[in-house]
Motif scaffolding. Structure first.
Motif, PDB file in Angstrom:
ATOM      1  N   GLY A 245       3.340  56.241  -1.271  1.00 22.78           N
ATOM      2  CA  GLY A 245       4.039  55.849   0.032  1.00 22.78           C
ATOM      3  C   GLY A 245       3.041  56.265   1.334  1.00 22.78           C
ATOM      4  N   ASN A 246       3.607  55.893   2.515  1.00 19.09           N
ATOM      5  CA  ASN A 246       2.841  56.353   3.579  1.00 19.09           C
ATOM      6  C   ASN A 246       3.820  57.355   4.733  1.00 19.09           C
ATOM      7  N   ALA A 247       3.150  57.801   5.566  1.00 17.15           N
ATOM      8  CA  ALA A 247       3.819  58.662   6.562  1.00 17.15           C
ATOM      9  C   ALA A 247       5.413  57.791   6.998  1.00 17.15           C
ATOM     10  N   ALA A 248       6.258  58.275   6.910  1.00 16.92           N
ATOM     11  CA  ALA A 248       7.456  57.721   7.351  1.00 16.92           C
ATOM     12  C   ALA A 248       7.769  57.394   8.860  1.00 16.92           C
ATOM     13  N   LEU A 249       7.894  56.422   9.413  1.00 12.80           N
ATOM     14  CA  LEU A 249       7.951  56.230  10.636  1.00 12.80           C
ATOM     15  C   LEU A 249       9.310  57.029  11.447  1.00 12.80           C
ATOM     16  N   GLU A 250      10.570  56.930  10.955  1.00 10.74           N
ATOM     17  CA  GLU A 250      11.631  57.635  11.000  1.00 10.74           C
ATOM     18  C   GLU A 250      11.316  59.009  11.257  1.00 10.74           C
ATOM     19  N   GLU A 251      10.573  59.613  10.308  1.00 11.83           N
ATOM     20  CA  GLU A 251      10.463  61.303  10.416  1.00 11.83           C
ATOM     21  C   GLU A 251       9.300  61.767  11.446  1.00 11.83           C
ATOM     22  N   VAL A 252       8.218  60.877  11.697  1.00 13.36           N
ATOM     23  CA  VAL A 252       7.295  61.431  12.565  1.00 13.36           C
ATOM     24  C   VAL A 252       8.061  61.163  14.066  1.00 13.36           C
ATOM     25  N   VAL A 253       8.691  60.173  14.125  1.00 13.28           N
ATOM     26  CA  VAL A 253       9.338  59.859  15.537  1.00 13.28           C
ATOM     27  C   VAL A 253      10.633  60.786  15.839  1.00 13.28           C
ATOM     28  N   MET A 254      11.235  61.326  15.040  1.00 16.88           N
ATOM     29  CA  MET A 254      12.201  62.108  15.084  1.00 16.88           C
ATOM     30  C   MET A 254      11.636  63.739  15.145  1.00 16.88           C
ATOM     31  N   ALA A 284      15.346  44.045   2.240  1.00 13.55           N
ATOM     32  CA  ALA A 284      14.161  43.195   1.961  1.00 13.55           C
ATOM     33  C   ALA A 284      13.049  43.605   0.813  1.00 13.55           C
ATOM     34  N   ALA A 285      12.857  44.638   0.772  1.00 15.59           N
ATOM     35  CA  ALA A 285      11.879  45.417  -0.424  1.00 15.59           C
ATOM     36  C   ALA A 285      12.697  45.594  -1.724  1.00 15.59           C
ATOM     37  N   ASN A 286      13.814  45.681  -1.530  1.00 14.66           N
ATOM     38  CA  ASN A 286      14.853  46.101  -2.799  1.00 14.66           C
ATOM     39  C   ASN A 286      14.346  47.576  -3.228  1.00 14.66           C
ATOM     40  N   PHE A 287      13.991  48.241  -2.268  1.00 15.98           N
ATOM     41  CA  PHE A 287      13.575  49.714  -2.414  1.00 15.98           C
ATOM     42  C   PHE A 287      14.623  50.687  -2.018  1.00 15.98           C
ATOM     43  N   PRO A 288      15.456  51.270  -3.008  1.00 18.86           N
ATOM     44  CA  PRO A 288      16.636  51.963  -2.505  1.00 18.86           C
ATOM     45  C   PRO A 288      16.113  53.209  -1.591  1.00 18.86           C
ATOM     46  N   VAL A 289      16.699  53.809  -0.670  1.00 17.48           N
ATOM     47  CA  VAL A 289      16.523  54.847   0.204  1.00 17.48           C
ATOM     48  C   VAL A 289      16.968  55.824  -0.632  1.00 17.48           C
ATOM     49  N   GLN A 290      16.339  57.098  -0.938  1.00 16.64           N
ATOM     50  CA  GLN A 290      16.861  58.157  -1.852  1.00 16.64           C
ATOM     51  C   GLN A 290      17.931  58.964  -1.046  1.00 16.64           C
ATOM     52  N   LYS A 298      21.586  58.814   2.842  1.00 15.75           N
ATOM     53  CA  LYS A 298      23.074  58.898   2.932  1.00 15.75           C
ATOM     54  C   LYS A 298      23.460  60.226   3.087  1.00 15.75           C
ATOM     55  N   ASN A 299      22.531  61.221   2.582  1.00 16.00           N
ATOM     56  CA  ASN A 299      23.308  62.729   2.758  1.00 16.00           C
ATOM     57  C   ASN A 299      22.533  63.315   3.866  1.00 16.00           C
ATOM     58  N   ALA A 300      21.658  62.615   4.445  1.00 17.93           N
ATOM     59  CA  ALA A 300      21.008  63.270   5.837  1.00 17.93           C
ATOM     60  C   ALA A 300      21.660  64.164   6.662  1.00 17.93           C
ATOM     61  N   PHE A 301      22.988  63.556   6.728  1.00 17.81           N
ATOM     62  CA  PHE A 301      24.098  64.051   7.601  1.00 17.81           C
ATOM     63  C   PHE A 301      25.438  64.488   7.058  1.00 17.81           C
ATOM     64  N   PRO A 324      23.813  62.617  14.298  1.00 19.35           N
ATOM     65  CA  PRO A 324      23.898  61.288  13.629  1.00 19.35           C
ATOM     66  C   PRO A 324      23.577  60.145  14.745  1.00 19.35           C
ATOM     67  N   ALA A 325      24.188  60.165  15.838  1.00 22.19           N
ATOM     68  CA  ALA A 325      23.966  58.994  16.647  1.00 22.19           C
ATOM     69  C   ALA A 325      22.820  58.541  17.163  1.00 22.19           C
ATOM     70  N   SER A 326      21.993  59.960  17.121  1.00 20.91           N
ATOM     71  CA  SER A 326      20.484  59.682  17.983  1.00 20.91           C
ATOM     72  C   SER A 326      19.571  58.861  17.007  1.00 20.91           C
ATOM     73  N   VAL A 327      19.998  58.627  15.598  1.00 15.24           N
ATOM     74  CA  VAL A 327      19.169  57.902  14.946  1.00 15.24           C
ATOM     75  C   VAL A 327      19.964  56.419  14.546  1.00 15.24           C
TER      76      VAL A 327
END
Length: 520
Positions: A245-254, A284-290, A298-301, A324-327
């Motif tokens: 994979g690539n650098a995750a947008l949500e990770e670099v932004v946060m 859309a991609a049918n790629f579950p998020v770990q 799901k366990n991030a918070f 959690p609300a910030s994302v």
């Protein structure tokens, strides 16, 4: 200079999302046109600066997808990828010309291993290719990005010559990708710092990072590149992309937002849209998020440890460095149930970011009450899945009325189903090699068409044995591919409704195609 490259704020970081191009190259992640448009709309609304919509020369489908995304763009620059080949560049220019702001992104390999085994060109020959193709692109459009494929394995002296040639030819953005995820942060920082300081004309371009995650360092390398002077980060939602994979947008932004003390930079991303975008891309991609994925998992918070729970109850900041609300994630609550009324449900939908019309709201409320009667706890994620499913099914020509499935180990799997098709009720019975096979065959028998099942997948929306099952189906017929989704506490019912959701989309597309043919 383009609107993007003319920004004079040295602390502004431009976000270049390549989910629709690099992300879609993940094996099995191919998206339909409808899904690409849904993803592009989410990215545009979220504030992504540049959306790389595809590789126009790759296929007619890719070209048409870039054109469609370009036509619908409101705020984002729309980029089309092109090899350093004249036909590629012309095709990319044709695709992105429909956008309010378009970009041609052209690339060529620069590392010794690529030149010897893939390009089979000398360094001087590649320099000539860079000058000619970047100039060609710049003559077609003002916004041109040039990438040195495998930059991190390219000798720095030669890489500087390539960058200088690209800038002289008119490139407004210079991308130095870690194509194979080889770099470590210290090296990445030094590469950008050296090139920006030493290459003549470097101040005329925006420098960009594009990091792959083969060693798990994509986000770290992207941030190191920013410290070295890069002001654009190329990334994908959920870190989707080839190989690891690539650098995750949500990770670099946060990371930039949360650690502004150490990295004094900012983006234009509306971070409360991150969780929603993650769900859209995952479906859309049918790629579950770990489950333990940073920011959007799901366990991030989630906190199970007694010590952590105690700290959270006293002060959330003891174990959460962002809210959690910030994302865009609402803290899980159990206040919604079978006794909740329309006003409470409407307020919850507004809290979750939904504004439904009267008919859609009424249908969603009926399904919510039905779910609350069957499920002990109704979580926010359950409601999101329910509403997304309901919104996607409004106006369906085929609807399920009743279904009974009989399964026996070593015996017959049978489905008895009643459907309404354009308002007329029909009942069918069909056997299959399994319960789902019997259900899908029964639907095909009732409708009288034979679409090809491209994909079938089921995931749990929340935890527990009473969790809603989220089913995803992809069908193909006469060259058209569509996707359907549904969420239900019963896996078989979810599967049937997802299949019908896709089938209805096929019928809509077929009807539109027939009308177009008649009009022509």
């Amino acid at each position: 200079m383009s609107a993007v490259t003319s920004d004079t704020n040295k602390d502004r970081i431009f976000i270049f999302d390549t989910t629709l191009r690099d992300g879609e190259q993940s094996p099995g992640a191919t998206m339909t046109l409808e899904e690409k448009l849904q993803v592009a709309e989410a990215l545009d609304e979220m504030g992504v600066d540049i959306i790389e919509a595809g590789f126009p020369i790759a296929s007619n489908g890719d070209f048409e997808a870039v054109v469609a995304v370009a036509k619908r763009a409101k705020n984002s620059v729309i980029a089309g990828l092109a090899r350093a080949i004249p036909a590629d560049i012309d095709r990319a220019a044709e695709a992105v010309r429909h956008a309010p702001r378009g970009r041609i992104h052209t690339f060529v390999s620069t590392s010794p291993i690529h030149l010897a085994h893939q390009m089979r060109k000398t360094q001087d020959e590649v320099l000539e290719i860079i000058s000619k193709t970047v100039a060609q692109a710049r003559n077609l459009i003002d916004d041109v990005e040039w990438s040195a494929m495998d930059a991190t394995r390219t000798p720095i002296e030669y890489l500087m010559r390539c960058v200088e040639a690209a800038i002289k030819a008119g490139a407004t953005t210079i991308n130095l990708p870690d194509t194979v995820g080889y770099a470590i942060p210290e090296e990445h920082f030094a590469m950008f710092k050296t090139i920006i300081e030493k290459v003549p004309g470097a101040d005329k371009a925006i420098f960009s990072t594009h990091c792959h995650n083969d060693l798990g360092l994509a986000v770290a390398n992207s941030l190191a590149g920013v410290r070295g002077g890069a002001r654009q980060i190329e990334c994908t939602i959920n870190g989707l992309g080839e190989r690891a994979g690539n650098a995750a947008l949500e990770e670099v932004v946060m990371a930039l937002r949360t650690r502004g003390d150490a990295m004094p930079y900012h983006t234009q991303i509306e971070t409360t849209h991150l969780a929603r975008a993650s769900k859209i891309v995952s479906a859309a991609a049918n790629f579950p998020v770990q489950y333990n994925k940073a920011i959007v998992g799901k366990n991030a918070f989630a906190h199970e440890s007694g010590i952590h729970q105690d700290g959270m109850l006293k002060n959330a900041e003891t174990y959460e460095i962002m809210t959690p609300a910030s994302v865009g994630i609402k803290e899980t609550t159990l206040v919604m149930g079978k006794h909740s009324g329309r006003a409470a449900f409407k307020d919850k939908l507004k809290e979750l970011g939904y504004e439904l019309g009267d008919n859609a709201f009424q249908e969603a409320f009926v399904r919510f009450k039905d779910l609350a009667d069957r499920k002990k706890h109704v979580y926010d994620a359950d409601i999101v899945a329910l509403v997304d499913d309901e919104v996607g099914s409004v106006g369906d020509r085929i609807r399920i009325v009743a279904m009974e499935v009989v399964s026996k180990i070593g015996g017959v799997h049978k489905c008895d189903m009643t459907l309404t098709i354009d308002g007329e009720e029909t009942s069918v019975s069909y056997e299959g090699t399994g319960s789902v096979d019997a259900i899908f065959n029964a639907i095909k028998q009732a409708v009288g068409q034979e679409p090809n099942l491209v994909l079938y997948a089921v995931d749990g929306v929340t935890g527990g044995t009473d969790a809603q099952a989220s089913a995803h189906v992809r069908l193909e017929m006469n060259g058209r591919i569509v996707s359907g989704n549904a969420a239900e506490p019963d896996t078989l019912v979810a599967s049937a409704r997802a299949y019908l959701n896709a089938y209805n989309r096929l019928l809509i597309e077929r009807g539109a195609a027939a009308q177009g043919a008649m009009a022509g």
